[in-house]
Motif scaffolding. Sequence first.
Motif, PDB file in Angstrom:
ATOM      1  N   ARG A 144       0.817  -1.215   0.000  1.00 42.15           N
ATOM      2  CA  ARG A 144       0.000   0.000   0.000  1.00 42.15           C
ATOM      3  C   ARG A 144       0.848   1.260   0.000  1.00 42.15           C
ATOM      4  O   ARG A 144       0.369   2.332  -0.341  1.00 42.15           O
ATOM      5  CB  ARG A 144      -0.926   0.002   1.222  1.00 42.15           C
ATOM      6  CG  ARG A 144      -1.982  -1.081   1.177  1.00 42.15           C
ATOM      7  CD  ARG A 144      -2.992  -0.914   2.299  1.00 42.15           C
ATOM      8  NE  ARG A 144      -2.400  -1.105   3.607  1.00 42.15           N
ATOM      9  CZ  ARG A 144      -2.261  -2.287   4.198  1.00 42.15           C
ATOM     10  NH1 ARG A 144      -2.651  -3.384   3.572  1.00 42.15           N
ATOM     11  NH2 ARG A 144      -1.726  -2.386   5.399  1.00 42.15           N
ATOM     12  N   GLY A 145       2.110   1.124   0.449  1.00 39.36           N
ATOM     13  CA  GLY A 145       3.010   2.270   0.464  1.00 39.36           C
ATOM     14  C   GLY A 145       2.823   3.213   1.626  1.00 39.36           C
ATOM     15  O   GLY A 145       3.389   4.302   1.642  1.00 39.36           O
ATOM     16  N   LYS A 146       2.029   2.789   2.643  1.00 40.78           N
ATOM     17  CA  LYS A 146       1.742   3.677   3.772  1.00 40.78           C
ATOM     18  C   LYS A 146       1.956   2.958   5.096  1.00 40.78           C
ATOM     19  O   LYS A 146       1.531   1.816   5.251  1.00 40.78           O
ATOM     20  CB  LYS A 146       0.297   4.178   3.694  1.00 40.78           C
ATOM     21  CG  LYS A 146       0.016   5.057   2.486  1.00 40.78           C
ATOM     22  CD  LYS A 146      -1.433   5.529   2.515  1.00 40.78           C
ATOM     23  CE  LYS A 146      -1.729   6.434   1.333  1.00 40.78           C
ATOM     24  NZ  LYS A 146      -3.141   6.898   1.341  1.00 40.78           N
ATOM     25  N   PRO A 147       2.580   3.628   6.070  1.00 40.46           N
ATOM     26  CA  PRO A 147       2.731   3.028   7.401  1.00 40.46           C
ATOM     27  C   PRO A 147       1.375   2.865   8.080  1.00 40.46           C
ATOM     28  O   PRO A 147       0.376   3.469   7.672  1.00 40.46           O
ATOM     29  CB  PRO A 147       3.596   4.042   8.162  1.00 40.46           C
ATOM     30  CG  PRO A 147       4.176   4.935   7.118  1.00 40.46           C
ATOM     31  CD  PRO A 147       3.207   4.956   5.991  1.00 40.46           C
ATOM     32  N   VAL A 148       1.359   2.054   9.123  1.00 44.11           N
ATOM     33  CA  VAL A 148       0.159   1.845   9.925  1.00 44.11           C
ATOM     34  C   VAL A 148       0.474   2.205  11.366  1.00 44.11           C
ATOM     35  O   VAL A 148       1.551   1.879  11.874  1.00 44.11           O
ATOM     36  CB  VAL A 148      -0.325   0.376   9.830  1.00 44.11           C
ATOM     37  CG1 VAL A 148      -1.536   0.145  10.717  1.00 44.11           C
ATOM     38  CG2 VAL A 148      -0.647   0.020   8.391  1.00 44.11           C
ATOM     39  N   ASP A 149      -0.449   2.885  12.036  1.00 46.14           N
ATOM     40  CA  ASP A 149      -0.286   3.285  13.427  1.00 46.14           C
ATOM     41  C   ASP A 149      -1.282   2.506  14.287  1.00 46.14           C
ATOM     42  O   ASP A 149      -2.453   2.385  13.924  1.00 46.14           O
ATOM     43  CB  ASP A 149      -0.554   4.781  13.607  1.00 46.14           C
ATOM     44  CG  ASP A 149       0.294   5.651  12.696  1.00 46.14           C
ATOM     45  OD1 ASP A 149      -0.133   6.780  12.421  1.00 46.14           O
ATOM     46  OD2 ASP A 149       1.366   5.192  12.258  1.00 46.14           O
TER      47      ASP A 149
END
Length: 208
Positions: A144-149
């Motif tokens: 997805r190319g996005k970090p997860v918090d």
Amino acid sequence: MTKVNSRMPQFLALAAGAAAVAMTLTACGGSDHSASSTQTSSVTDLFLPPGGESVTACPTAPPVEGVAAEWTLKGATGSIAVTGSTDTTAPSVVVSGPFKVSQTQVHTLHAGQGRAVADNATVSVCYMGVNGRDGSVFDSSYQRGKPVDFGLDRVVPGFQKAIAGQKIGSTVAVAMVPADGYPQGQPAAGILPGDTLVFAIKILNASR
């Protein structure tokens, strides 16, 4: 309050569910890194890496072929070979399976230089999850190319064991027994009862 834009896949969450995680993060001020102009100082303090710049993406390029594995593990059956992510490439998890472990194993691929992550911290990570039964990638923030918090008190035990105590900036891998993942399986992610799960994780930041 800033709305949380990062998505935490439901399969990672405990019974409380991903919605509870989003509510918790929103109560803390959110984690919308892309809207830096609207961030409050509390959000900046929460997710400010050691280098002083917020990380907004996970690398999506495939791993370089022919690079030696940084962790090889022979299981009760099968084996894995893991190479961590770099600044420009995603990690690699090669399964010779079906792969199973009799106890959860955590390995630090590269030690970071930041502070240690507390057991109940809220973390920002890039990760890839692989099913040891068939080697399939069942979820990946790298894709997805996005970090997860998310909060470490809101995820399956194996994920918490992999991250807590590590230093910010570290890349780690974990092979978890079903009891530390999904003993009853998780159909939405293609996980069956008894599956050993493998995660390659990059710890971008953590709350103090």
